[in-house]
Design a protein around this motif. Structure first.
Motif: not given
Length: 534
Positions: A27-40, A151-163
């Motif tokens: 469950w965790t991997f699937s939802i995280t992967a979905l979130t990360m791929l969508t943001a990318w 995962a989102l922090s690791g994408l280094n997208i400017e509008s998505m800071p770690p906090g």
């Protein structure tokens, strides 16, 4: 039994972790992967501000607000704002589904299977099993929140800071925790695992409906929905932490309520027991099909009302949708260039796809009542008489097909009925009805998949739910992320013609119907040959 209510909670936490660790990780991997791929994908598809603002214009309408929530930061539609607007709600719903299934299985489900009775015979506290289940579910949501934030922090997208990324994960995990509490309460009220999960999913559906109505017409109403609380965090825009307090407080209150009810009821019973039957049974109960109808009666009524409300909520905003696009010259040009169809007509096909997958949920639950009755060892009373397995299996199958199809019809008619008063030029009833009915074969395929698992390997029936979730993701996200066609083609809902706009492909509908029939035959043969529980 120990007099200490929480005695041996730690040992039971370890037990449930060993039991569910693989499911939690999947469950965790699937939802995280979905979130990360969508943001990318958002960052790659809409790199310029002009492109993002063009998408923002299409989201500024009541229909999209009802579907995905209000658009915070819509004037400066960064990748982060787009991610929170279009994905936070549905990802939170996935987390809620995860916790509902886990909590129902290890509370009321364990009581049905005899696991709870075995644990109660050991020196364990009265509240230890429930506490350990909720603790494991809580740990799973913590893991999910941290995983998504990382995962989102690791994408280094400017509008998505770690906090803000970790706040996004916390909103999702907090929603999951809230619905774990909801399920724990219904586990004390209901007498069955099916009833527990059914009521919990009903609350999830009502939460979505209340939020949709509130976001469109009355913002105060949105504060009555836990899904609305998650959206009120305004992640990647204002980054408000206070709504998480509501989710945490609500989850704690529900947990304490579940504890109180657990101490007051007997093991195996519910606080809302079934009422005594009549001294003389109805003639309807003289057949397996009649019995199935009787057992499903309450669920059918509840789901019919729920889908009627969902269809009406979608239909009621179609007039505003039409007005919004007619007042926007750029969007009007976009719509007029698309095969001569109005935006409302194009939007109908997406709504029908979503409502058809909603209708597939009760359809599967109706058929899985057969498995539930078997788990309770009630089928012995049926087969002690001159009743064949085939007759019983086909009776529940017929009930699932009949009422599952009825759910889709109710949602479709309700959508059309609510749209007529608010539209200047209402859609033709025949067109709307046809756009809904073409999804019936896809629903039948889902029932057929459930039949295969029930007949051959009942322990794997949860895979049908996973496949339904996959279907929703590829159908909904496929258009949003401009995915290739093949992921959608792996779902029966991806083979349904989009009406209006496409011609009816009778070959596709016939193939789906034949596949559902073949799956049913496989499931029936397996059910006739395998050993029944009890």
């Amino acid at each position: 039994m120990s007099l200490k209510p929480f005695y041996q909670t730690g040992s039971l936490i370890k037990f449930y972790l060993r039991t569910d660790i693989s499911k939690i990780l999947i469950w965790t991997f699937s939802i995280t992967a979905l979130t990360m791929l969508t943001a990318w994908a958002f960052e790659d598809l809409y790199p310029s501000e002009a492109e993002r603002l063009a998408i923002a214009e299409t989201m500024k309408n009541p229909a999209m607000t009802a579907m995905v929530g209000p658009g915070y930061g819509i004037e400066n539609y960064t990748t982060g704002a787009m991610m929170a607007h279009q994905m936070l709600l549905f990802t939170a719903i996935l987390a809620a589904v995860m916790t509902i299934l886990m909590t129902a299985k290890h509370t009321r489900g364990d009581e049905e299977d005899g696991m709870a009775e075995m644990i109660s015979s050991l020196p364990a506290g009265r509240l230890a099993p429930l506490t350990s289940v909720l603790a494991v579910v809580g740990l799973s949501q913590l893991l999910l929140a941290v995983s998504i934030g990382t995962a989102l922090s690791g994408l280094n997208i400017e509008s998505m800071p770690p906090g803000a990324s970790f706040l996004y994960g916390a909103a999702i995990g907090g929603t999951g925790l809230f619905f774990a509490g909801v399920t724990a309460v219904f586990a004390q009220l209901s007498e069955s695992s099916r009833g527990t999960s059914g009521f919990a999913f009903l609350i999830l559906g009502l939460s979505y409906l209340v939020r949709a109505i509130g976001d469109v017409s009355m913002e105060t109403l949105s504060w009555l929905s836990p899904l609305g609380w998650a959206l009120k965090t305004e992640v990647f825009v204002s980054n408000l932490v206070s709504p998480l307090v509501l989710l945490t407080a609500g989850s704690s209150a529900l947990t304490l309520t579940a504890f109180g009810l657990m101490l007051k009821r007997d093991l195996g019973s519910g606080m809302l027991p079934s009422k005594p039957g009549r001294s003389n049974a109805s003639p309807l109960l003289l057949s397996p099909f009649g019995l199935a109808l009787r057992l499903l009666r309450t669920s059918v009524i509840v789901w019919a009302v729920a889908l009627m409300a969902i269809g009406a909520s979608y239909g009621s905003v179609l007039g505003d949708l039409e007005s919004f696009f007619s007042s926007n010259e750029m969007l009007s040009n976009m719509v007029n260039a698309t095969g001569g169809l109005s935006l409302t007509e194009q939007f109908i096909s997406m709504l029908m796809a979503i409502m058809s997958m909603m209708a597939a949920v009760p359809a599967l639950m109706f058929f899985y009542k057969l498995k539930s009755e078997e788990n309770k060892s009630r089928m012995e009373n049926i087969y002690a008489r001159a009743v064949s397995r085939q007759n019983v299996f086909l009776s529940y199958l017929a009930a699932a097909v009949l009422f599952g199809s009825l759910m889709m019809v109710i949602a479709t008619v309700s959508l059309w009925g609510a749209s007529v008063p608010v539209m200047e030029e209402p859609l033709a009833f025949a067109v709307v009805l046809k756009s809904g009915l073409v999804y019936l074969p896809a629903i039948w395929v889902m029932i057929g998949i459930g039949a295969v698992f029930t007949g051959i390997k009942p322990g794997l029936t949860g895979l049908a739910w996973g496949y339904l979730i996959y279907s929703f993701l590829v159908v909904y996200l496929g258009r949003l992320l401009q995915l290739p066609d093949w992921p959608g083609q792996l779902s029966p809902f991806g083979h349904v013609p989009k009406i209006p706009g496409e011609e009816i492909s009778w070959l596709s509908l016939m193939m789906l119907t034949m596949i559902s029939l073949a799956l049913t035959i496989v499931g029936l043969k397996g059910y006739q040959q395998r050993d029944l529980k009890g």
